[in-house]
Design an enzyme around this catalytic site. Structure first.
Site, PDB file in Angstrom:
ATOM      1  N   GLU A  32      27.951   6.540  40.877  1.00 46.35           N
ATOM      2  CA  GLU A  32      28.156   5.122  40.530  1.00 46.35           C
ATOM      3  C   GLU A  32      26.842   4.348  40.424  1.00 46.35           C
ATOM      4  OE1 GLU A  32      30.977   3.346  43.232  1.00 46.35           O
ATOM      5  OE2 GLU A  32      32.614   4.584  42.497  1.00 46.35           O
ATOM      6  N   GLU A  71      36.498  10.614  42.262  1.00 45.84           N
ATOM      7  CA  GLU A  71      37.001   9.718  43.310  1.00 45.84           C
ATOM      8  C   GLU A  71      38.208   8.984  42.771  1.00 45.84           C
ATOM      9  OE1 GLU A  71      34.295   6.809  45.099  1.00 45.84           O
ATOM     10  OE2 GLU A  71      32.685   8.294  45.165  1.00 45.84           O
TER      11      GLU A  71
HETATM   12  C1  GAL Z   1      33.314   3.845  45.752  1.00 42.91           C
HETATM   13  C2  GAL Z   1      32.058   4.464  46.350  1.00 42.91           C
HETATM   14  C3  GAL Z   1      32.258   5.044  47.707  1.00 42.91           C
HETATM   15  C4  GAL Z   1      33.269   4.338  48.565  1.00 42.91           C
HETATM   16  C5  GAL Z   1      34.495   3.941  47.743  1.00 42.91           C
HETATM   17  C6  GAL Z   1      35.583   3.231  48.528  1.00 42.91           C
HETATM   18  O1  GAL Z   1      32.989   2.901  44.816  1.00 42.91           O
HETATM   19  O2  GAL Z   1      31.552   5.503  45.550  1.00 42.91           O
HETATM   20  O3  GAL Z   1      31.022   5.165  48.314  1.00 42.91           O
HETATM   21  O4  GAL Z   1      32.731   3.291  49.275  1.00 42.91           O
HETATM   22  O5  GAL Z   1      34.112   3.187  46.652  1.00 42.91           O
HETATM   23  O6  GAL Z   1      35.253   1.920  48.837  1.00 42.91           O
END
Ligand code: GAL
Length: 462
Positions: free
Chosen positions: A168, A367
């Protein structure tokens, strides 16, 4: 038993995490400080309940048991990140042997448990020393990063074949240089543009170093949070707003990383407003020659936008938001425990976009997940009954499955995250894990969703 949603053979089932959020031992094992350690030291009040990154999940000491747990809940893959400041405490120069041993142990333990490690090099965690040299505003830091990357490929590339340069990368731009939720808390769009640009240069240099290392079957890519921008309506003003939001937040990294060039319209908007970053001769070729082999897609929620209702205050700093307003769609489905919209079809739209406009690059969901506050209220018989998470995953998987059936090149699904972890400024406010953790005692407990996921992984579908 015939399954309704059967995934392609060899599908990756697992979860993702990052070093700072999981390892703990922030001041142990010879680790140097990163910006999170420093920011917490100076402004602990900025973190939910004043909890900082010193201990997080204590994976540094508990990795063996945790990896056993991963294997018990059906992981065949796991994405972790390396901490730059653990491996090279000053950002450049001497390598910390204790860190090499730790990462060797983790990688070996994963492999011994039939879990393929996916390794990411940078997850928001700039070494403090590098930040003091200017962080991503400094061209020299991109060289230090490329050296660090090369050291990692040499140290671990004999066992790790899936590599990622950044997680990200737009988030530190937004957090650190536009919206004040990451250190160094700057609000300045032209510095933000420089940071974004140098991150891309760093990516390209790392990919170049990777190609030189000739890792057998090795692939390198980047992990992007692709947030589809949905316009309120088909009115041209709304369409323009969503197109520009898409340029700033998705295509600013997606286009150079996958297609090897920046979108013309993004360049012309930045030029018009005097926000273009400094570039060097040869950059264009560097970016073009070093595109990603594989793309990780992080998806949580859609972005809905509409045309701007009011002219921006001409004395306010230039912001991407000068071109759109956020739009709350009436009747949208919400995750009431986190305040985010849930829109499962977004995952399908992203994949179709990758198929149609980005050469159908090999990808996976790196994710996806559901943050919930106070999950202990859902404990029954000693176990968190997180049926909402099961439903969340299942409904997203259905759309992913449909995309695959239509020819999208998606190879896996990783939940964010394995174990409830420390989430930056939010610390432990929202819980995302398959496994819960008591913040005080570090005791781990498997949630209902983990058992469900294990079956899905074993059956390669549901
Ligand atoms: C994403 C990030 C993670 C984690 C997740 C949940 O954007 O890559 O590090 O924090 O959000 O909040």
């Amino acid at each position: 038993m015939a399954k309704e949603y059967q995934f392609p053979e060899g599908f990756w089932w697992g979860s993702a995490t990052s070093a700072t959020q999981m390892e703990g031992a922030a001041n142990e094992g010879g680790k140097g400080k990163n910006i999170w350690d420093y920011w917490y030291e100076t402004e602990p009040n900025r973190f939910f309940e004043n909890i900082g990154p010193e201990q997080t999940s204590d994976f540094y000491h508990r990795y063996k048991d945790d990896i056993k747990l991963m294997s018990q809940i059906g992981h065949n893959t796991f994405r972790m990140s390396l901490s730059w400041s653990r491996l090279i405490p000053n950002g450049r120069g001497e390598v910390n042997e204790e860190a090499v041993t730790f990462y060797n142990n983790v990688i070996d333990e994963l492999i011994a448990n039939d879990i393929e490690p996916f390794v990411n090099l940078y997850h928001f965690d700039m070494p403090l020393n590098m930040q003091q040299e200017g962080g991503w505003e400094s061209r020299e830091v991109t060289d230090a990063y490329a050296e660090y990357a090369q050291i990692c490929f040499r140290l671990f590339g004999d066992r790790v074949t899936k590599w990622f340069t950044f997680n990200e990368p737009i988030v530190p731009v937004e957090g650190g240089y536009l919206y004040d939720f990451h250190y160094p808390n700057v609000v300045d769009a032209s510095r933000a543009a420089q940071v974004a640009y140098h991150t891309m240069i760093a990516h390209a240099k790392a990919v170049e170093a990777f190609r030189d290392c000739e890792i057998k079957d090795g692939k390198i890519g980047i992990i992007l949070n692709l947030t589809p921008s949905y316009p309120r309506s088909q009115n041209p003003a709304d369409l323009r707003a969503s197109r520009i939001a898409d340029l700033f937040f998705n295509r600013s990294f997606l286009d150079p990383a996958v297609l090897g060039e920046y979108p013309e319209e993004l360049i012309s908007i930045l030029r018009e407003h005097g926000q273009l970053p400094k570039t060097e001769a040869g950059d264009k070729e560097l970016i073009q020659a070093n595109t990603a082999d594989i793309l990780g897609v992080n998806y949580y929620q859609p972005r809905r936008v509409k045309a701007k209702e009011h002219l921006p205050n001409p004395y306010s700093p230039f912001m991407p938001d000068w071109f759109f307003d956020n739009y709350e769609m009436p009747g949208r489905k919400m995750n009431p425990y986190r305040g985010w919209e849930i829109y499962e079809k977004g995952i399908y739209d992203i994949m179709i976009n990758l198929k149609d406009n980005y050469g159908n690059i090999e990808s996976f969901i790196s994710e996806n997940g559901m943050g919930v506050q106070d999950e202990n209220r859902f404990i029954e018989n000693g176990e968190i009954q997180d049926d909402y998470r099961i439903e969340f995953i299942r409904e997203h998987l259905k759309w992913l499955h449909k995309a695959i059936e239509e020819g999208c090149n998606a190879k896996g699904y990783h939940l964010w995250t394995f174990i409830d972890n420390w989430s930056w400024m939010n610390a432990y406010k929202n819980r995302y894990g398959f496994i819960s953790m008591d913040v005080e005692t570090k005791e781990r407990k498997t949630k209902k969703s983990a058992y469900w996921f294990k079956k899905v992984s074993e059956n390669n579908g549901f």
